[in-house]
Design an enzyme around this catalytic site. Structure first.
Site, short mmCIF file in Angstrom:
data_model
loop_
_atom_site.label_atom_id
_atom_site.label_comp_id
_atom_site.label_asym_id
_atom_site.label_seq_id
_atom_site.Cartn_x
_atom_site.Cartn_y
_atom_site.Cartn_z
N GLY A 13 0.94 -1.25 -0.09
CA GLY A 13 0.01 -0.10 0.11
C GLY A 13 0.55 1.39 -0.04
O GLY A 13 1.99 1.31 -0.54
N TYR A 152 -11.15 3.14 15.06
CA TYR A 152 -10.06 3.78 14.16
C TYR A 152 -10.01 5.23 14.20
O TYR A 152 -8.94 5.86 14.28
CB TYR A 152 -10.45 2.88 12.75
CG TYR A 152 -9.37 3.44 11.62
CD1 TYR A 152 -8.14 3.05 11.52
CD2 TYR A 152 -9.95 4.53 10.68
CE1 TYR A 152 -7.23 3.43 10.67
CE2 TYR A 152 -9.05 5.00 9.89
CZ TYR A 152 -7.59 4.40 9.51
OH TYR A 152 -6.80 4.73 8.85
#
Length: 278
Positions: A13, A152
């Site tokens: 990523g 998160y």
């Protein structure tokens, strides 16, 4: 002398593409990851880009404070200095508190918040010595709270609050601090949030809202920017003579975060995110 940057979470990523982009910009990149057995993609990308000699792969689990300190010390011992750190390692989490556990939340914070602190603390003396750069890859989720991403977003909010508070003090000693806020990025991140469609019933009364949220999220990631585009924005912040504190990696992210930063009573954000689950 070649400047040295330590980047966490480089096995895939944004971390991987940022490592390559930084090396192409002339940086010596210490590319860290929890399991160096997953470095094949990075090594192949480095070979293709012709920067193999500028990529130094090292093991680092950011949740291990002693290991993080040893890694930072090892970089300085080997290269004589540390000029920048990019805290990129992170992990997503999909869930809601009522249907999960407090331990789930703690685990998210260990990686996404305390992992950043574990690397930042030992790095700061060396960054002061080099008048270096300190970056954290947060998220638009570090500015706008999102349904089913409570843990998160809370961890990313915490990173932003910590770095925003640290930034003026660090700047007084020559260290530039920046948070980089990507929106949707086409990477493996979304596949690593731990969601199993077969367990949808575990969300109980929230299952209908979850289905709506996932449909909206699938659309957002179908139109995501590439990790290379995000990496270009990160390296620009890394090399800017006077980098801003807050950087978004796309026009979509700028518009999204701009909504929150002008939303004094919170109604604009709530009106938006309510549509995601209706």
């Amino acid at each position: 002398m070649t400047d040295t940057v330590l980047i966490t979470g480089t096995s895939s990523g944004i971390g991987l593409t940022t490592a390559i982009a930084a090396a192409k910009a002339g940086w010596r990149v210490v590319a860290t990851m929890r399991d160096t057995g997953k470095a094949t993609a990075l090594r192949e990308a480095a070979a293709t880009a012709g920067v193999t000699d500028l990529i130094d792969v090292r093991a680092l689990d950011v949740t291990d404070a002693e290991g993080a300190a040893a890694c930072v010390d090892g970089v300085v011992q080997d290269y004589g200095r540390l000029d920048a750190v990019i805290n990129n390692a992170g992990a997503g989490h999909l869930g809601t508190l009522e249907q999960g556990s407090i331990d789930d939340v703690r685990n998210v914070f260990e990686v996404n918040f305390f992992g950043v602190l574990n690397v930042t603390k030992p790095a700061l003396p060396h960054l002061r010595a080099s008048a270096g750069r300190l970056l954290a890859i947060t998220s638009v989720g570090g500015v706008i709270g999102q349904p089913f991403n409570e843990s998160y977003c809370a961890a990313k909010f915490a990173v932003e609050g910590f770095y925003e508070s640290l930034a003026p003090l660090a700047a007084a000693h020559g260290v530039r601090v920046t948070v980089v806020e990507p929106g949707a990025v086409a990477s493996e991140f979304i596949s690593n949030v731990g969601y199993d469609p077969a367990q949808e019933e575990a969300f109980g009364p929230y299952a209908p809202q979850l289905r709506s949220y996932l449909a909206r999220t699938a659309g957002a990631f179908a139109n995501a920017q590439t990790s290379e585009q995000a990496a270009d924005a990160i390296v620009a912040a890394l090399t800017d003579d006077k980098p801003p504190f807050r950087v978004q990696t796309s026009d979509v992210a700028r518009g999204f975060n701009g909504l929150k930063l002008a939303d004094l009573d919170g109604s604009a954000v709530q009106n938006l995110t309510e549509t995601w689950i209706s």
